[in-house]
Design a protein around this motif. Structure first.
Motif, short mmCIF file in Angstrom:
data_model
loop_
_atom_site.label_atom_id
_atom_site.label_comp_id
_atom_site.label_asym_id
_atom_site.label_seq_id
_atom_site.Cartn_x
_atom_site.Cartn_y
_atom_site.Cartn_z
N ASP A 139 2.60 6.01 11.63
CA ASP A 139 2.23 4.66 11.22
C ASP A 139 1.99 4.61 9.72
O ASP A 139 1.42 5.53 9.12
CB ASP A 139 0.96 4.23 11.96
CG ASP A 139 0.61 2.79 11.69
OD1 ASP A 139 -0.23 2.54 10.80
OD2 ASP A 139 1.19 1.90 12.33
N GLY A 140 2.44 3.53 9.09
CA GLY A 140 2.31 3.38 7.65
C GLY A 140 0.88 3.40 7.16
O GLY A 140 0.60 3.82 6.03
N HIS A 141 -0.07 2.94 8.01
CA HIS A 141 -1.48 2.99 7.62
C HIS A 141 -1.92 4.41 7.31
O HIS A 141 -2.64 4.66 6.33
CB HIS A 141 -2.36 2.42 8.75
CG HIS A 141 -2.45 0.93 8.75
ND1 HIS A 141 -2.99 0.23 7.70
CD2 HIS A 141 -2.07 0.01 9.67
CE1 HIS A 141 -2.95 -1.07 7.98
NE2 HIS A 141 -2.39 -1.22 9.16
N ALA A 142 -1.50 5.35 8.16
CA ALA A 142 -1.89 6.74 7.97
C ALA A 142 -1.30 7.31 6.68
O ALA A 142 -1.97 8.01 5.92
CB ALA A 142 -1.45 7.58 9.17
N VAL A 143 -0.03 6.99 6.42
CA VAL A 143 0.62 7.48 5.21
C VAL A 143 -0.06 6.91 3.97
O VAL A 143 -0.33 7.63 3.01
CB VAL A 143 2.12 7.11 5.22
CG1 VAL A 143 2.78 7.49 3.90
CG2 VAL A 143 2.83 7.80 6.38
N ALA A 193 0.81 -1.22 0.00
CA ALA A 193 0.00 0.00 0.00
C ALA A 193 0.84 1.27 0.00
O ALA A 193 0.33 2.35 -0.28
CB ALA A 193 -0.93 0.00 1.22
N LEU A 194 2.14 1.13 0.27
CA LEU A 194 3.03 2.28 0.35
C LEU A 194 3.92 2.43 -0.88
O LEU A 194 4.88 3.21 -0.86
CB LEU A 194 3.91 2.19 1.61
CG LEU A 194 3.19 2.42 2.94
CD1 LEU A 194 4.10 2.05 4.10
CD2 LEU A 194 2.73 3.87 3.07
N ARG A 195 3.63 1.70 -1.94
CA ARG A 195 4.47 1.77 -3.14
C ARG A 195 4.55 3.20 -3.69
O ARG A 195 5.62 3.67 -4.09
CB ARG A 195 3.95 0.81 -4.21
CG ARG A 195 4.27 -0.65 -3.94
CD ARG A 195 3.70 -1.55 -5.00
NE ARG A 195 2.24 -1.50 -5.01
CZ ARG A 195 1.46 -2.27 -5.76
NH1 ARG A 195 2.03 -3.13 -6.59
NH2 ARG A 195 0.15 -2.17 -5.71
N ARG A 196 3.43 3.87 -3.70
CA ARG A 196 3.42 5.23 -4.23
C ARG A 196 4.25 6.16 -3.34
O ARG A 196 4.99 7.02 -3.83
CB ARG A 196 1.98 5.72 -4.33
CG ARG A 196 1.86 7.13 -4.87
CD ARG A 196 0.41 7.48 -5.05
NE ARG A 196 0.21 8.92 -5.13
CZ ARG A 196 -0.97 9.50 -5.10
NH1 ARG A 196 -2.06 8.76 -5.00
NH2 ARG A 196 -1.07 10.81 -5.18
N TYR A 197 4.10 6.00 -2.02
CA TYR A 197 4.89 6.81 -1.09
C TYR A 197 6.38 6.58 -1.31
O TYR A 197 7.17 7.53 -1.36
CB TYR A 197 4.51 6.46 0.35
CG TYR A 197 5.53 6.88 1.37
CD1 TYR A 197 5.68 8.22 1.73
CD2 TYR A 197 6.38 5.94 1.94
CE1 TYR A 197 6.64 8.60 2.66
CE2 TYR A 197 7.34 6.32 2.87
CZ TYR A 197 7.47 7.65 3.22
OH TYR A 197 8.43 8.03 4.12
N ILE A 198 6.79 5.32 -1.47
CA ILE A 198 8.21 5.00 -1.68
C ILE A 198 8.70 5.60 -2.99
O ILE A 198 9.80 6.14 -3.07
CB ILE A 198 8.41 3.47 -1.65
CG1 ILE A 198 8.07 2.90 -0.27
CG2 ILE A 198 9.85 3.11 -2.03
CD1 ILE A 198 8.06 1.39 -0.21
N ARG A 199 7.87 5.51 -4.01
CA ARG A 199 8.26 6.03 -5.32
C ARG A 199 8.43 7.56 -5.29
O ARG A 199 9.36 8.10 -5.88
CB ARG A 199 7.22 5.63 -6.36
CG ARG A 199 7.57 6.05 -7.79
CD ARG A 199 6.59 5.49 -8.79
NE ARG A 199 5.25 5.98 -8.58
CZ ARG A 199 4.24 5.25 -8.10
NH1 ARG A 199 4.44 3.98 -7.77
NH2 ARG A 199 3.03 5.77 -7.94
N GLU A 200 7.56 8.24 -4.58
CA GLU A 200 7.59 9.70 -4.59
C GLU A 200 8.63 10.28 -3.63
O GLU A 200 9.27 11.29 -3.93
CB GLU A 200 6.20 10.25 -4.24
CG GLU A 200 5.16 9.99 -5.32
CD GLU A 200 3.83 10.65 -5.00
OE1 GLU A 200 3.74 11.36 -3.97
OE2 GLU A 200 2.88 10.44 -5.77
#
Length: 394
Positions: A333-337, A198-205
């Motif tokens: 928490d990663g859920h919030a991000v 679920a955090l792929r976009r966050y990691i990419r950006e």
């Protein structure tokens, strides 16, 4: 020949879960030897979440506990996790099982019984979702005593580790620059692989520094990421993952002994030790904070009241609590991000939508012959819109 075949089929058609027994009173030592198809035979009062997660990850087909998996002191999370994963748990069978069942023997679990061949060598309670839920409700009455013990342990831990927590004394140096960068810490908690996806976009950006903690390091590697920093006992981390990591930090006991360091040396991988009494998750957070991370996003970490009380090592609970206090507002928490990234529209998408609208309007004006002055107005409006979007993303 026919009789032999009949006996063979009868043996395999016996009800229950059948597997190879791995026996050890100490859960930590047992977890290092488990593999798919094994049945874990241990002695662990109040089976905690971390141990249960490791049992499920190892692929065991059953668990036999000499002690009660929920003693009633507090609502621990391990039994619930095992039952949800479909792993049979035969509970409170007594310590004699550690002598009666030999390591490597083939055993069968059925309706609370532990069988070696046709002989029942131990009997306990096979836990179900209903029995675990009832035990958890009853155990909530024991939380007051646990909170008192937690307070006392926290004061003792702060006295013992105050220089580490307050001044960062003992935190190893890292070659990777972390100051003013975001850090993503991936631990092996429940559904952590799903959280990471679920955090792929966050990691990419944002391209954060990637910390993998034990099983979390393997998850990062399996997802196609190279961990920048690996923290934890190397014996529980895959060889390819260890080789892919930029830096490896091995937790060491107060006496300097670091489990798994020999394996690192055998693989020819460089590593540093981190002497402290906290668990690997807490040490990863302290590393990120001490080296100047601007934000620390966590995956697979839970910090509710039950999680604080549900620790395999009671001494690590104050470490978890105080570490999170130290990080303060840096810890997210990663859920919030992931939720924030799902609810927002990326800058690129907004710009493309604005551009498409401008192109359509410009084409319409050109075709209608309204005039160049209006086209210039639209272009100016587009430039203003782009600047506005940049301001939002900044």
């Amino acid at each position: 020949m026919k009789l032999s075949g009949l006996l063979h089929r009868t043996h395999h058609e016996l009800p229950g879960a059948t597997g190879v027994a791995r026996v050890d009173r100490r859960s930590g030592d047992l977890l290092r030897r488990l593999g798919p198809g094994d049945i874990a035979v241990l002695d662990h009062v109040d089976l905690d979440r971390r141990t249960a997660e490791a049992l499920v990850a190892a692929g065991v087909v059953g668990v036999v506990n000499a002690s009660p998996s929920i003693s009633g002191r507090f609502p621990n999370l391990g039994p619930e996790l095992l039952v949800e994963a479909g792993v049979p748990l035969v509970d409170a069978v007594g310590t004699a099982v550690l002598r009666e069942v030999k390591d490597g023997a083939k055993v069968r679990l059925h309706e609370g019984g532990v069988f070696v061949g046709d002989k029942e060598v131990a009997r306990g309670v096979e836990q179900t979702a209903e029995s675990v839920a009832d035990a958890v409700v009853e155990a909530k009455a024991g939380m007051a005593a646990q909170l008192e013990a937690f307070s006392a342990n926290t004061i003792e831990f702060l006295r013992r580790e105050r220089t580490l927590l307050l001044d960062g004394v003992g935190v190893p140096e890292l070659f990777l620059p972390i100051r003013d960068r975001q850090v993503l810490v991936v631990c092996g908690g429940p559904r952590h692989a799903e959280e990471l996806r679920a955090l792929r976009r966050y990691i990419r950006e944002h391209r954060p520094v990637l910390f993998g903690v034990e099983a979390g390091a393997d998850t990062l590697h399996a997802a196609g990421y190279a961990p920048d920093v690996i923290v934890g006992d190397p014996d529980g981390i895959g060889t390819e993952t260890l080789r892919a990591g930029s830096e490896v930090v091995v937790p060491a006991q107060v006496d300097g002994h670091a489990p798994g360091l020999e394996r690192i040396q055998d693989l020819g991988i460089g590593a540093v030790t981190f002497p402290a009494s906290g668990n690997a998750e807490d040490l990863a957070l302290l590393l990120a904070e001490s080296h100047g991370a601007s934000l620390v996003v966590t995956v697979g970490l839970r910090a509710g009241l039950r999680e604080f009380l549900d620790r395999g090592n009671a001494g690590s609970t104050p470490s978890t609590f105080l570490t999170r206090l130290k990080l303060g507002e840096k810890l997210v928490d990663g859920h919030a991000v992931a939720a924030l990234h799902r609810s927002g529209v990326s800058t690129g998408v907004v710009v493309l939508l604005v551009l498409a609208a401008v192109v359509a309007m410009t084409a319409a004006l050109a075709v209608s012959g309204v005039g160049q002055v209006y086209v210039d107005v639209v272009v100016d409006a587009f430039r203003s819109a782009v600047e506005w979007v940049k301001g939002l993303s900044g």
